[in-house]
Design a protein around this motif. Structure first.
Motif, short mmCIF file in Angstrom:
data_model
loop_
_atom_site.label_atom_id
_atom_site.label_comp_id
_atom_site.label_asym_id
_atom_site.label_seq_id
_atom_site.Cartn_x
_atom_site.Cartn_y
_atom_site.Cartn_z
N LEU A 1 0.77 -0.92 -0.07
CA LEU A 1 -0.28 -0.03 0.16
C LEU A 1 0.95 1.00 0.09
CD1 LEU A 1 -3.33 0.93 0.49
CD2 LEU A 1 -2.83 1.18 2.70
N MET A 2 2.00 1.23 0.74
CA MET A 2 3.13 2.63 0.50
C MET A 2 3.34 2.97 -0.98
SD MET A 2 4.30 2.35 4.68
CE MET A 2 5.28 3.72 5.28
N GLU A 3 4.02 1.93 -1.08
CA GLU A 3 4.69 1.72 -2.32
C GLU A 3 3.70 2.33 -3.39
OE1 GLU A 3 8.01 1.64 -3.01
OE2 GLU A 3 8.34 0.83 -1.82
N SER A 4 2.81 1.59 -3.33
CA SER A 4 1.47 2.30 -4.30
C SER A 4 0.65 4.00 -3.90
CB SER A 4 0.11 1.18 -4.54
OG SER A 4 0.27 0.19 -4.24
N THR A 5 0.36 4.55 -2.59
CA THR A 5 0.45 5.33 -2.94
C THR A 5 1.55 6.27 -3.28
OG1 THR A 5 1.22 5.58 -0.73
CG2 THR A 5 -1.81 4.97 -1.10
N ARG A 6 3.10 6.32 -3.65
CA ARG A 6 3.78 6.69 -3.85
C ARG A 6 3.28 7.50 -6.00
NH1 ARG A 6 9.14 4.75 -3.39
NH2 ARG A 6 9.96 7.51 -3.34
N ALA A 7 2.47 6.81 -6.04
CA ALA A 7 2.30 7.23 -7.53
C ALA A 7 0.89 8.14 -7.50
CB ALA A 7 1.99 5.60 -8.92
N ILE A 8 0.48 8.42 -6.55
CA ILE A 8 -0.65 9.32 -6.61
C ILE A 8 -0.73 10.52 -7.75
CG2 ILE A 8 -1.62 10.54 -5.74
CD1 ILE A 8 -2.03 9.25 -3.17
N GLY A 9 0.93 10.75 -7.88
CA GLY A 9 0.93 11.68 -9.13
C GLY A 9 1.56 13.53 -8.64
N TYR A 10 2.39 13.62 -7.98
CA TYR A 10 3.00 14.61 -7.07
C TYR A 10 3.78 15.21 -7.68
CZ TYR A 10 -0.42 14.64 -2.84
OH TYR A 10 -1.50 14.68 -1.71
N SER A 11 3.91 16.62 -8.00
CA SER A 11 4.93 17.42 -8.71
C SER A 11 5.46 17.83 -7.62
CB SER A 11 4.62 18.29 -9.65
OG SER A 11 3.44 19.40 -8.60
N LEU A 12 6.74 18.51 -7.06
CA LEU A 12 7.27 18.26 -5.87
C LEU A 12 6.85 19.48 -5.60
CD1 LEU A 12 9.63 18.43 -4.70
CD2 LEU A 12 11.09 19.73 -6.26
N GLU A 13 6.74 20.79 -5.67
CA GLU A 13 6.17 22.10 -5.30
C GLU A 13 4.44 21.46 -5.19
OE1 GLU A 13 5.62 21.89 -10.40
OE2 GLU A 13 7.53 21.34 -8.69
N ALA A 14 3.58 20.42 -5.82
CA ALA A 14 2.56 20.44 -5.18
C ALA A 14 3.07 19.50 -3.43
CB ALA A 14 1.55 19.56 -5.88
N ALA A 15 3.62 18.33 -3.95
CA ALA A 15 4.25 17.73 -2.14
C ALA A 15 4.05 18.85 -1.76
CB ALA A 15 5.25 17.06 -2.78
N ILE A 16 5.26 19.74 -1.55
CA ILE A 16 5.79 20.82 -0.59
C ILE A 16 4.82 21.71 -0.09
CG2 ILE A 16 6.87 23.13 -0.59
CD1 ILE A 16 9.54 21.38 -2.05
N ALA A 17 3.49 22.28 -0.96
CA ALA A 17 3.18 22.87 -0.89
C ALA A 17 2.05 22.52 0.52
CB ALA A 17 2.02 23.33 -2.57
N ASP A 18 1.62 20.86 0.29
CA ASP A 18 0.44 19.98 1.20
C ASP A 18 1.39 19.94 1.83
OD1 ASP A 18 -1.36 19.14 -0.78
OD2 ASP A 18 -1.28 17.65 -0.05
N ILE A 19 2.55 19.64 2.72
CA ILE A 19 3.13 20.30 3.95
C ILE A 19 3.28 21.93 4.14
CG2 ILE A 19 5.24 20.13 5.06
CD1 ILE A 19 4.63 17.51 4.00
N VAL A 20 3.21 22.91 4.01
CA VAL A 20 3.18 23.99 4.07
C VAL A 20 1.37 24.22 3.92
CG1 VAL A 20 3.19 25.93 3.32
CG2 VAL A 20 5.04 24.96 2.04
N ASP A 21 0.56 23.68 3.83
CA ASP A 21 -1.08 23.64 4.93
C ASP A 21 -0.53 23.25 5.74
OD1 ASP A 21 -1.76 24.22 2.26
OD2 ASP A 21 -2.91 22.44 1.44
N ASN A 22 0.05 21.84 6.21
CA ASN A 22 0.15 21.68 7.84
C ASN A 22 0.83 22.81 9.08
OD1 ASN A 22 -0.93 19.68 6.66
ND2 ASN A 22 0.90 18.26 6.61
N CYS A 23 1.77 23.77 8.37
CA CYS A 23 2.27 24.77 8.82
C CYS A 23 1.57 26.05 9.29
CB CYS A 23 3.39 24.77 8.23
SG CYS A 23 5.11 23.73 7.91
#
Length: 295
Positions: A13-35
């Motif tokens: 499951l953890m390997e599969s969810t890696r393919a959801i399709g995040y770009s680097l900038e979208a992935a970092i933005a998700d972390i900033v949302d938490n901030c």
């Protein structure tokens, strides 16, 4: 009736969810949302593309206890149907994990609260080895060896997210250090647009600043508010009990824009492509420059 309990196999499951399709900038933005949800005033993004490469995101928000950190690292920690605080930009309780592990194989989250520092780590290679949901709790010695940890210890409270073993980012890059510089330029531009209302200190929002390797991110305002803007009347719609504010903007003809304003809007080609609807949730830009097939 008989219940058959079928928990997912962690490594798959953890390997599969890696393919959801995040770009680097979208992935970092998700972390900033938490901030932002942690009521941070500052977010420091750092990247080190040589040797033991890593990307880190540090905030000065309220921090987490050990139990809070366990919950944050759990997959599906919040239901999307739960009511959320107005500052909460999350939705499914997956963003921290799926966004991070879409870019790296080792995710470490360190949090400081009330002078106590706790750290948890998802290491996909360790999960594969154990075959279980094996979240690692780091001891003090292991925490001290983490990159950027000294910066967390300098502030009163906050959270540090570290991405290591950047396998997805290195894929197909003969010169990773050079490629990383270009990718982080894209991150800078993306964050400047997506969080432009936060970065500009819009009324009603907490003062907020972001930095990439020490360089402050300035807001990229797609409407040139306070400059060459023609504002029309707002309209409010009530949809399923929630208020949706519609605010139209009309930019002047390109001949009336300064070179700096044209550049801020993405040059002449970008100015044309970025017309359309801009959708915000809690003043965070989600979708932009689209007509939703209406034109």
């Amino acid at each position: 009736m008989q219940d058959i309990i079928l928990p997912p196999f962690a490594p798959i499951l953890m390997e599969s969810t890696r393919a959801i399709g995040y770009s680097l900038e979208a992935a970092i933005a998700d972390i900033v949302d938490n901030c932002i949800g942690a009521l941070s005033s500052n977010v420091w993004i750092s990247f080190f593309p040589v040797g033991d490469e890593y990307i880190s995101i540090l905030d000065d928000g309220h921090g987490m206890s050990g139990s809070d950190l366990n919950t944050a690292m759990q997959y599906g920690s919040k239901s999307p149907i739960e009511s959320r605080d107005s500052t909460d930009l999350g939705r499914f309780g997956l963003g921290l994990k799926t966004a991070s592990l879409s870019q790296c194989r080792k995710l470490t989250v360190v949090s400081k609260k009330s002078s106590t520092v706790e750290a948890r780590q998802w290491d996909l290679d360790h999960v594969k080895e154990t075959g279980k949901w094996s979240l690692i709790a780091l001891d003090d010695e292991e925490i001290s060896a983490l990159p950027e940890i000294s910066k967390l210890k300098e502030i009163c409270q906050g959270t540090l997210v570290i991405w290591q073993n950047l396998d997805r980012l290195k894929l197909g890059e003969p010169n990773f250090a050079q490629a990383m510089g270009r990718k982080m330029d894209d991150v800078h531009e993306h964050l400047a647009l997506v969080y432009h209302r936060y970065l500009s200190g819009e009324q009603g929002l907490k003062k907020f600043s972001m930095f990439v390797n020490g360089q402050r991110i300035l807001p990229r305002d797609p409407f040139l508010i306070g400059k060459s803007i023609q504002v029309m009347a707002d309209e409010t719609l009530i949809i399923h009990g929630s208020k949706v504010l519609i605010r139209p903007y009309i930019l002047p003809h390109i001949s009336k824009l300064s070179p700096a304003e044209i550049k801020e809007l993405g040059d002449k080609e970008g100015l044309r492509k970025q017309q359309g609807f801009y959708i915000y949730r809690n003043k965070r830009l989600l979708v932009w420059g689209t007509w939703f097939k209406m034109m």
